[in-house]
Design a protein around this motif. Structure first.
Motif, PDB file in Angstrom:
ATOM      1  N   ILE A  55       0.860  -1.185   0.000  1.00 53.58           N
ATOM      2  CA  ILE A  55       0.000   0.000   0.000  1.00 53.58           C
ATOM      3  C   ILE A  55       0.894   1.231   0.000  1.00 53.58           C
ATOM      4  N   THR A  56       0.899   1.971  -1.095  1.00 52.86           N
ATOM      5  CA  THR A  56       1.665   3.213  -1.110  1.00 52.86           C
ATOM      6  C   THR A  56       0.838   4.292  -0.406  1.00 52.86           C
ATOM      7  N   ASN A  63       7.927 -10.285  -3.644  1.00 52.87           N
ATOM      8  CA  ASN A  63       6.696 -10.533  -4.386  1.00 52.87           C
ATOM      9  C   ASN A  63       5.471 -10.199  -3.546  1.00 52.87           C
ATOM     10  N   ILE A  64       4.452  -9.698  -4.221  1.00 49.04           N
ATOM     11  CA  ILE A  64       3.193  -9.361  -3.544  1.00 49.04           C
ATOM     12  C   ILE A  64       2.028  -9.961  -4.318  1.00 49.04           C
ATOM     13  N   ASP A  65       0.891 -10.049  -3.645  1.00 52.01           N
ATOM     14  CA  ASP A  65      -0.343 -10.544  -4.265  1.00 52.01           C
ATOM     15  C   ASP A  65      -1.290  -9.405  -4.628  1.00 52.01           C
ATOM     16  N   ILE A  66      -1.180  -8.309  -3.881  1.00 49.85           N
ATOM     17  CA  ILE A  66      -2.097  -7.180  -4.052  1.00 49.85           C
ATOM     18  C   ILE A  66      -1.296  -5.882  -4.042  1.00 49.85           C
ATOM     19  N   LEU A  67      -1.559  -5.031  -5.024  1.00 47.78           N
ATOM     20  CA  LEU A  67      -0.931  -3.717  -5.106  1.00 47.78           C
ATOM     21  C   LEU A  67      -2.013  -2.648  -4.996  1.00 47.78           C
ATOM     22  N   ILE A  68      -1.854  -1.763  -4.035  1.00 46.05           N
ATOM     23  CA  ILE A  68      -2.783  -0.642  -3.896  1.00 46.05           C
ATOM     24  C   ILE A  68      -1.995   0.647  -4.079  1.00 46.05           C
ATOM     25  N   ASN A  69      -2.141   1.238  -5.258  1.00 48.20           N
ATOM     26  CA  ASN A  69      -1.482   2.505  -5.588  1.00 48.20           C
ATOM     27  C   ASN A  69      -2.316   3.649  -5.021  1.00 48.20           C
TER      28      ASN A  69
END
Length: 234
Positions: free
Chosen positions: A7-8, A69-75
């Motif tokens: 989460i950025t 590695n990630i499963d979910i990216l929240i920009n």
């Protein structure tokens, strides 16, 4: 093994509300932000905090190596600069806001989608804005958010066949630190356009983001969810 989410801007405002919600659901959280002076999640179990200036696009691959590695990216990270006018917007200010609000989110999608493609699963959520749908006094903020909405559609098409959904939310003004940059006159005028006469809360926006990042069906892909309480019905 719990899923991992990046989460950025997850240190405050909407991002903090998202971080808290994802933590409650048992996810491993990685927060990337410029500072963590007021972040209440520092030192919390299953939360990793990484200080990074998201205007540094060139350093994102090194950042990704640190994150893993990630499963979910929240920009989620973004900001506006209403002190500048359309005809008095310094080049450095233009480049900085475009880096944070557009180029970095796109590059993070490029980088982290590679692992998502291999595992045939991923969720990407971009925080856009109503500013990207209507005329906005901060012209470069509005243009960046409009482009992010379009990028969401593009990447939804590019990555959908790999089991990855790419969606975004477009909130109207929300009760966060960003409001300190808006004049009281502008805030009052906007509230007149809202059905309930108030700004959104970070938690309301976060609920939509978390749903897109978790329970959202695979067939909901490449969309933008408007969160503006009838101020821009379409």
């Amino acid at each position: 093994m719990s899923k991992k989410v990046l989460i950025t801007g997850g240190n405050k405002g909407i991002g903090l509300a998202v971080s808290r919600a994802m933590l409650e659901f048992g996810y491993e959280i990685v927060i990337v932000a410029r500072d963590f002076d007021t972040c209440p999640l520092v030192g919390v179990e299953k939360v990793t905090c990484i200080e990074y200036d998201l205007s540094d696009v060139d350093g994102l691959k090194e950042l990704a190596n640190t994150v893993g590695n990630i499963d979910i990216l929240i920009n989620n990270a973004g900001y506006m600069q209403p002190k500048y006018t359309y005809n008095n917007y310094p080049k450095e200010a233009r480049e900085h806001i475009m880096n944070v609000d557009l180029y970095t989110p796109v590059e993070l999608m490029n980088i982290f989608s590679e692992h998502m493609k291999k595992q045939k699963y991923g969720r990407i959520v971009n925080t856009a804005s109503i500013a990207g749908q209507i005329g906005h006094p901060d012209v470069w903020y509005g243009m960046a958010k409009a482009a992010l909405i379009n990028a969401t559609k593009i990447y939804g098409k590019l990555l959908g066949s790999y089991g990855i959904t790419v969606n975004c939310v477009a909130p109207s003004p929300t009760e966060t630190d960003m409001q300190k940059d808006n004049s009281e006159e502008r805030k009052a005028e906007f509230k007149k356009t809202v059905a309930t006469g108030r700004f959104a809360t970070p938690e309301e926006v976060a609920k939509a983001i978390v749903w897109l990042a978790t329970d959202c069906p695979e067939y909901i892909n490449g969309i933008c969810i408007d969160i503006n309480n009838c101020s821009y019905p379409r």
